[in-house]
Design an enzyme around this catalytic site. Sequence first.
Site, PDB file in Angstrom:
ATOM      1  N   SER A 179     -11.062 -61.283  47.200  1.00 32.70           N
ATOM      2  CA  SER A 179      -9.946 -60.470  47.350  1.00 32.70           C
ATOM      3  C   SER A 179      -9.660 -59.894  48.730  1.00 32.70           C
ATOM      4  O   SER A 179      -8.405 -59.601  48.943  1.00 32.70           O
ATOM      5  CB  SER A 179     -10.731 -59.029  46.359  1.00 32.70           C
ATOM      6  N   ASN A 218     -15.157 -65.857  43.402  1.00 31.57           N
ATOM      7  CA  ASN A 218     -16.441 -65.738  44.057  1.00 31.57           C
ATOM      8  C   ASN A 218     -17.757 -66.379  43.442  1.00 31.57           C
ATOM      9  O   ASN A 218     -18.643 -65.644  43.579  1.00 31.57           O
ATOM     10  CB  ASN A 218     -16.578 -64.154  44.180  1.00 31.57           C
ATOM     11  N   HIS A 225     -11.283 -50.482  44.614  1.00 35.35           N
ATOM     12  CA  HIS A 225     -10.977 -51.805  44.839  1.00 35.35           C
ATOM     13  C   HIS A 225      -9.433 -51.787  45.509  1.00 35.35           C
ATOM     14  O   HIS A 225      -9.384 -52.634  46.407  1.00 35.35           O
ATOM     15  CB  HIS A 225     -10.996 -52.884  43.819  1.00 35.35           C
ATOM     16  N   ASP A 272      -3.638 -54.014  41.162  1.00 31.19           N
ATOM     17  CA  ASP A 272      -4.856 -53.590  41.131  1.00 31.19           C
ATOM     18  C   ASP A 272      -5.430 -52.288  40.446  1.00 31.19           C
ATOM     19  O   ASP A 272      -4.759 -52.202  39.238  1.00 31.19           O
ATOM     20  CB  ASP A 272      -5.270 -53.486  42.643  1.00 31.19           C
TER      21      ASP A 272
END
Length: 385
Positions: free
Chosen positions: A320, A257, A166, A133
């Site tokens: 996520s 998404n 994130h 990430d």
Amino acid sequence: MDYPGFLQLLNKAIQEPARSGRPKQIIRFNKASQYRECLSYLQKMKPGLSGLRSVQPSHLIRALIAPLASRDRLGKYQNGVVIENDSRIRVHGGAAPLSAETVSTLPWGVKKIKAHQAWPLSTGSQIRIGVIDTGVDFRHPDLRHCLAHGVNLLNRALLPYDDNGHGTHIAGAIAAASYERGAVGVAPGAIICPVKAFDHNGSAYVSDIILAIDWCVRNRIHIINMSFGMKTRSKALLDVVNKAHANGIVIVASSGNDGKRQSIDYPARYPQTIAVGATDRLGRIASFSNRGPHVDIYAPGEKIVSAWVNNRYHEMSGTSMATSHVSGAIALLLEQRPGLSPAEIKALLRRTATPIRRRSGTASKTHRLGEVDAYRLVREGIKLR
């Protein structure tokens, strides 16, 4: 193949002055002997060359990742060498407006999947989770207990500090532990190994993901959390996912998404991963979540509060966040059953899942439509002994 000719052109290509934004290529060798020969050849070159310093090897799939001035020069040598254009990939999920100094209650997602009921049996102790990430906030008080050094693929001289948020949010949803005034994750005993492959914009290249997975295999990670995706497939990415799967690593990936009903993003679409969709507080599939036959399991992904950079907390929605819940649940299982294979874990996840309710309120009869149940997952895993 005129292999010496290939080495000469590769030599010339990487010696040209490096330019910002030069496209990278993933150069793969069909024969292990040629890959080793090329590595040896590069090691003997003049070490001060700027182009040479930017060449990264992936031993797992016998690949070199290099910013080449022109792919065309190497095109005629593709008999025995496969060259793939690098492409962009992005993290899934965006920050919502909520920002708070503290969190005072057990997150709804942790309660929804009954993770807290499993803690007397397992907290995911000593299970290593590679979070590929944007890095992590090493100073966050809710994460200090669970962080290993990991790796920063964007600058290997630095720790994988999070300059986006994130990655910190994902790490917190998996393994944060602050029961009185902060965030709590699904598996508070797990070890997070942050692998920084994404920049401050939440953007990376496929080649960065390949190197990240390569690192996870070499460092014996148990679970890889991949809360990102792209629309196009990559043969090199598929092959490195296959290698990690063959090494017994459980790969958990977010579906995307876009609210699609029959399609999900890569790498979640690869069958070697556990593809995760998102649910809302009512246990229904979230409106933003991709769904359909390629999704293996669903998990809470709407308005998830977790750790954020600068010792703060943020609410985020996305697949996520759902993926982090599933990675945590698998960590709880693996503490009790460390010998389970990725295929066995995927089957057990599906079998122990809670049926998802349709918008009308009736339970779905489709076996695939299930939300992870961490307590039942651990309990059924223990019974398999």
